[in-house]
Design an enzyme around this catalytic site. Structure first.
Site, PDB file in Angstrom:
ATOM      1  N   ASP A 160      15.613  11.866  58.705  1.00 34.91           N
ATOM      2  CA  ASP A 160      15.705  11.597  57.276  1.00 34.91           C
ATOM      3  C   ASP A 160      15.168  12.764  56.444  1.00 34.91           C
ATOM      4  O   ASP A 160      14.336  12.582  55.567  1.00 34.91           O
ATOM      5  CB  ASP A 160      14.903  10.302  57.011  1.00 34.91           C
ATOM      6  CG  ASP A 160      14.914   9.880  55.552  1.00 34.91           C
ATOM      7  OD1 ASP A 160      15.948  10.048  54.898  1.00 34.91           O
ATOM      8  OD2 ASP A 160      13.862   9.389  55.083  1.00 34.91           O
ATOM      9  N   GLU A 412       9.228   8.627  66.348  1.00 34.26           N
ATOM     10  CA  GLU A 412      10.109   7.463  66.448  1.00 34.26           C
ATOM     11  C   GLU A 412      11.176   7.583  67.537  1.00 34.26           C
ATOM     12  O   GLU A 412      12.362   7.346  67.283  1.00 34.26           O
ATOM     13  CB  GLU A 412      10.740   7.161  65.086  1.00 34.26           C
ATOM     14  CG  GLU A 412       9.688   6.855  64.032  1.00 34.26           C
ATOM     15  CD  GLU A 412      10.251   6.154  62.797  1.00 34.26           C
ATOM     16  OE1 GLU A 412      11.467   6.234  62.568  1.00 34.26           O
ATOM     17  OE2 GLU A 412       9.448   5.503  62.093  1.00 34.26           O
ATOM     18  N   ASN A 465       4.356   3.796  62.891  1.00 33.77           N
ATOM     19  CA  ASN A 465       5.096   3.908  61.620  1.00 33.77           C
ATOM     20  C   ASN A 465       5.613   2.519  61.252  1.00 33.77           C
ATOM     21  O   ASN A 465       6.346   1.923  62.049  1.00 33.77           O
ATOM     22  CB  ASN A 465       6.315   4.828  61.769  1.00 33.77           C
ATOM     23  CG  ASN A 465       5.964   6.284  62.057  1.00 33.77           C
ATOM     24  OD1 ASN A 465       4.801   6.653  62.110  1.00 33.77           O
ATOM     25  ND2 ASN A 465       6.978   7.112  62.243  1.00 33.77           N
ATOM     26  N   TYR A 467       7.150  -0.160  57.930  1.00 27.77           N
ATOM     27  CA  TYR A 467       7.609  -0.296  56.542  1.00 27.77           C
ATOM     28  C   TYR A 467       7.735  -1.745  56.120  1.00 27.77           C
ATOM     29  O   TYR A 467       8.657  -2.116  55.410  1.00 27.77           O
ATOM     30  CB  TYR A 467       8.923   0.487  56.372  1.00 27.77           C
ATOM     31  CG  TYR A 467       8.658   1.976  56.417  1.00 27.77           C
ATOM     32  CD1 TYR A 467       8.201   2.643  55.285  1.00 27.77           C
ATOM     33  CD2 TYR A 467       8.776   2.690  57.598  1.00 27.77           C
ATOM     34  CE1 TYR A 467       7.902   3.996  55.330  1.00 27.77           C
ATOM     35  CE2 TYR A 467       8.472   4.049  57.645  1.00 27.77           C
ATOM     36  CZ  TYR A 467       8.036   4.696  56.513  1.00 27.77           C
ATOM     37  OH  TYR A 467       7.723   6.030  56.546  1.00 27.77           O
ATOM     38  N   GLU A 503       2.738   6.305  59.494  1.00 25.49           N
ATOM     39  CA  GLU A 503       3.625   6.234  58.324  1.00 25.49           C
ATOM     40  C   GLU A 503       3.559   4.842  57.719  1.00 25.49           C
ATOM     41  O   GLU A 503       3.646   3.848  58.433  1.00 25.49           O
ATOM     42  CB  GLU A 503       5.096   6.500  58.703  1.00 25.49           C
ATOM     43  CG  GLU A 503       5.421   7.945  58.939  1.00 25.49           C
ATOM     44  CD  GLU A 503       6.906   8.188  59.205  1.00 25.49           C
ATOM     45  OE1 GLU A 503       7.744   7.395  58.741  1.00 25.49           O
ATOM     46  OE2 GLU A 503       7.194   9.177  59.898  1.00 25.49           O
ATOM     47  N   TRP A 548       3.220   7.894  54.179  1.00 27.06           N
ATOM     48  CA  TRP A 548       4.523   8.544  54.083  1.00 27.06           C
ATOM     49  C   TRP A 548       4.941   8.507  52.638  1.00 27.06           C
ATOM     50  O   TRP A 548       5.154   7.437  52.121  1.00 27.06           O
ATOM     51  CB  TRP A 548       5.552   7.827  54.961  1.00 27.06           C
ATOM     52  CG  TRP A 548       6.773   8.677  55.115  1.00 27.06           C
ATOM     53  CD1 TRP A 548       7.984   8.469  54.516  1.00 27.06           C
ATOM     54  CD2 TRP A 548       6.898   9.862  55.897  1.00 27.06           C
ATOM     55  NE1 TRP A 548       8.854   9.471  54.876  1.00 27.06           N
ATOM     56  CE2 TRP A 548       8.209  10.342  55.722  1.00 27.06           C
ATOM     57  CE3 TRP A 548       6.012  10.582  56.712  1.00 27.06           C
ATOM     58  CZ2 TRP A 548       8.666  11.501  56.340  1.00 27.06           C
ATOM     59  CZ3 TRP A 548       6.469  11.722  57.319  1.00 27.06           C
ATOM     60  CH2 TRP A 548       7.797  12.167  57.128  1.00 27.06           C
ATOM     61  N   LYS A 567       9.384   8.577  48.653  1.00 23.65           N
ATOM     62  CA  LYS A 567       8.120   7.924  49.052  1.00 23.65           C
ATOM     63  C   LYS A 567       6.905   8.810  48.801  1.00 23.65           C
ATOM     64  O   LYS A 567       5.785   8.465  49.197  1.00 23.65           O
ATOM     65  CB  LYS A 567       8.181   7.504  50.524  1.00 23.65           C
ATOM     66  CG  LYS A 567       9.208   6.402  50.777  1.00 23.65           C
ATOM     67  CD  LYS A 567       9.082   5.762  52.131  1.00 23.65           C
ATOM     68  CE  LYS A 567      10.214   4.790  52.377  1.00 23.65           C
ATOM     69  NZ  LYS A 567      11.548   5.445  52.520  1.00 23.65           N
TER      70      LYS A 567
HETATM   71  C1  GCB Z   1      10.591   6.887  59.100  1.00 21.36           C
HETATM   72  C2  GCB Z   1      10.734   8.308  59.513  1.00 21.36           C
HETATM   73  C3  GCB Z   1      10.684   9.270  58.339  1.00 21.36           C
HETATM   74  C4  GCB Z   1      11.480   8.688  57.179  1.00 21.36           C
HETATM   75  C5  GCB Z   1      10.845   7.386  56.759  1.00 21.36           C
HETATM   76  C6  GCB Z   1      11.571   6.719  55.598  1.00 21.36           C
HETATM   77  O1  GCB Z   1      10.290   6.025  59.864  1.00 21.36           O
HETATM   78  O2  GCB Z   1       9.801   8.694  60.499  1.00 21.36           O
HETATM   79  O3  GCB Z   1      11.187  10.509  58.737  1.00 21.36           O
HETATM   80  O4  GCB Z   1      11.585   9.564  56.108  1.00 21.36           O
HETATM   81  O5  GCB Z   1      10.865   6.498  57.837  1.00 21.36           O
HETATM   82  O6  GCB Z   1      11.213   6.957  54.458  1.00 21.36           O
HETATM   83  O7  GCB Z   1      12.500   5.978  55.854  1.00 21.36           O
END
Ligand code: GCB
Length: 604
Positions: A160, A412, A465, A467, A503, A548, A567
């Site tokens: 990404d 990842e 990591n 989210y 992250e 992140w 982000k």
């Molecule tokens: C992740 C990746 C990172 C992305 C991030 C995102 O898990 O490691 O490279 O930029 O998510 O913002 O989706």
């Protein structure tokens, strides 16, 4: 691999500046054999993609050409002449006049070419570089190139961030004597108030009569001496290199023939130890709690081109927020960055460019790819060999930096899939053999959980990591908090290792506000981070938090990306979003507590 320095025996000429530049399709048959016929010029160091208005250049897939004229200084006669590239993304062929003199694959590590026999002092030569930005299943990072219906090649990749390419780091020409110091390794230990420095020197050319070693403190006073290619020095009353309180000694290495000094090199180093003990991460025997970010090398116009102004400013902002560390997500950064971290006491998790070894991320929310990630036709033995070579180059480059406290072998990867263990176990063994002193980690993807992950036991630190509250449970921080805590505790329970968040974060549009939990607002980013912090503070085995991301950064086009990934706690031009202020309160202890300061009884 030593970095380039002037010493009494060595000179350096920087070849940075404007080079002639052309796309392969515009460059003729054998562009290295004559002056490149082009009106374009590209700066070095910089990525080329965002320099020009022509989209053929920005979206180019394949080879571009850089060229300039170089004159070896007249005074270098009798010397060994070496050309050094900090990085060429992702593959390079280097020509001196009509001769191919070097090839290198891997866009984030340096390489050299010995020009002694092809470039006489005083003579001018044509230096031409073919730069190939293609990523395939046997490059690190991986990607795929396909041909569209219009016959044009297209590059896809599994990471990404924008596939910036070019000559993004300095190019240098340097001299050494014909017999020279080729490499130095320093490993330090602590013995009460003393520091122990184990060193090993590798030489090239004719054997010298001896090696002389001196250690100088920051005032320039000699504090220890030794001799021989390998040895150990004792520094009484050592001043340690510590996070937030850097102290560097110089290791002055001299190669001696008779009474004369043939070659000399000065390596700055710090005395410090790193260790994982139980569920703690120790620096100099003291528990260390990481605060900071995953970063990117990414700025407007220059792309991934190294820039000292951004370097200084970014470190100022790290200090301003109270960050003590960062991860070089998702590739090795310019050597200048690590030198700066060494001098300023910032701790670094040094990551390889192995990002995107995971076809499941394409497979939607199940994480199950159409064909297994580690199948031979995807990322098999050949990919692993390239990954191993990249690891060798990274450790060879960065092994002497006191700021580097841990290697991150991949970001990842599909560690939940069959084949992951077979892929990673040899790489872990290799990393431990190359550097027995630093802990190892990898950043775990959301599909890998405490029950299905197949490799975490091979590593020393769990880096996770996640989210929750963003890609899943979007806008629902209550649910995110519970699920996060349960999962993190699950990792600790199964593996019994220190755990950190490598992250977590939320895309945020500066200037967008709401009184509700609205994704994309500045308040939501602040609240999401605070939600995670509450969880971290309840888990005694927690050793760090890397948000992140430090700053917004450019990505490939996508319906989830608006002018890149947002982000960042800072915008791409380094303006603080609201979250920066609450982070500053937390990390500087202004909110009344220090992150990582769990109650004593929690640890028992
Ligand atoms: C992740 C990746 C990172 C992305 C991030 C995102 O898990 O490691 O490279 O930029 O998510 O913002 O989706």
């Amino acid at each position: 691999m030593l970095s380039t320095r002037t010493t009494p025996a060595r000179d350096v000429v920087a070849l940075d500046g404007l080079w002639r530049f052309a796309l392969d399709s515009d460059a003729g048959e054998r562009p290295w054999e004559s002056r490149l016929d082009t009106a374009l010029e590209a700066p070095v160091p910089a990525s080329y993609n965002d320099l020009f208005t022509d989209s053929r250049i920005r979206d180019h897939v394949g080879v571009v050409w850089y060229q300039r004229d170089v004159r070896v200084p007249r005074g270098w006669s009798g010397e060994r002449v070496v050309l050094r590239f900090g990085s060429v993304t992702h593959a390079a062929k280097v020509y001196v006049d009509d001769t191919l003199i070097a090839e290198h694959v891997g866009g984030y590590t340096p390489f050299e070419a010995d020009l002694t026999d092809v470039a006489a002092p005083g003579r001018q030569f044509r230096l031409t570089v073919a730069v190939d930005n293609r990523l395939t299943n046997i490059t690190i990072p991986p990607g795929t190139v396909t041909t569209g219906p219009d016959g044009r090649e297209r590059q896809a990749y599994f990471h990404d961030f924008y596939n910036y390419a070019g000559i993004a780091r300095s190019v240098k020409l340097y001299s050494t004597p014909a017999s020279y110091i080729d490499d130095i390794t320093v490993v330090t230990r602590i013995d009460g108030p003393a520091g122990l420095v184990d060193y090993a020197v590798v030489t090239g050319g004719e054997d010298a009569d001896g090696i002389r070693i001196r250690v100088l403190d920051e005032s320039g006073a000699v504090v220890a001496t030794s001799g021989g290619a390998e040895g150990s020095l004792r520094l009484d009353d050592v001043i340690l290199w510590q996070p937030g309180a850097a102290y560097l000694y110089d290791l002055l290495v001299e190669m001696i023939a008779g009474d004369a000094v043939v070659d000399s090199y000065t390596l700055p180093f710090g005395v410090r130890t790193v260790e994982v003990r139980g569920t703690q991460f120790l620096i100099n025997g003291e528990p260390f709690y990481f605060t900071g970010f995953g970063k990117h090398e990414d700025t407007p116009v220059r792309g991934k081109g190294h820039d000292d102004a951004y370097l200084v400013h970014d470190f100022q902002l790290l200090e301003w927020t109270g960050a003590n560390s960062f991860r070089t997500s998702h590739y090795p950064y310019a050597e200048e960055v690590l030198d700066f971290a060494d001098r300023h006491g910032i701790v670094v998790v040094d990551e390889t460019a192995a990002v995107g070894l995971n076809l499941g991320v394409q497979g939607g929310l199940t994480g199950i790819p159409p064909t297994p990630t580690f199948a031979e036709e995807n990322f098999g033995g050949e990919t692993k060999n390239v990954h191993a070579q990249h690891l060798r180059e990274l450790i060879a480059r960065d092994k002497n930096h006191p700021s580097v406290v841990m290697w991150s072998i991949a970001n990842e990867p599909a560690s939940n899939e069959d084949g992951a263990r077979e892929y990673f176990e040899p790489l872990v063994d290799l990393a431990r053999e190359l550097d027995p002193t630093r802990p190892l980690t990898y950043a775990a993807v959301m599909f890998a959980n405490p029950t299905n992950d197949k490799i975490a036991d091979l590593f020393d630190v769990l880096s996770i990591n996640r989210y929750y509250g963003w890609y899943v449970f979007t806008g629902d921080l209550g649910t995110a908090e519970g699920v996060l805590e349960q999962e993190l505790r699950g990792w600790v329970q199964r593996f019994g290792k220190p755990i950190m968040m490598s992250e977590y974060g939320a895309d945020t549009q500066p200037g967008l506000h709401s009184v509700w939990d609205m994704p994309w607002t500045e308040e939501y980013q602040t609240d999401l981070l605070a939600t995670y912090h509450r969880v971290f503070d309840r888990i005694p085995e927690f050793v760090g938090e890397h948000i992140w991301n430090f700053a917004d950064f450019m990505t490939g086009p996508g319906i989830h990306r608006v002018d890149g990934n947002k982000k960042g706690v800072f915008t791409r031009d380094r303006k603080p979003k609201g979250a920066a202020f609450s982070l500053r309160d937390r990390w500087r202890g202004l909110d009344g507590r220090k992150p990582g300061a769990h109650e004593k009884e929690d640890r028992a």
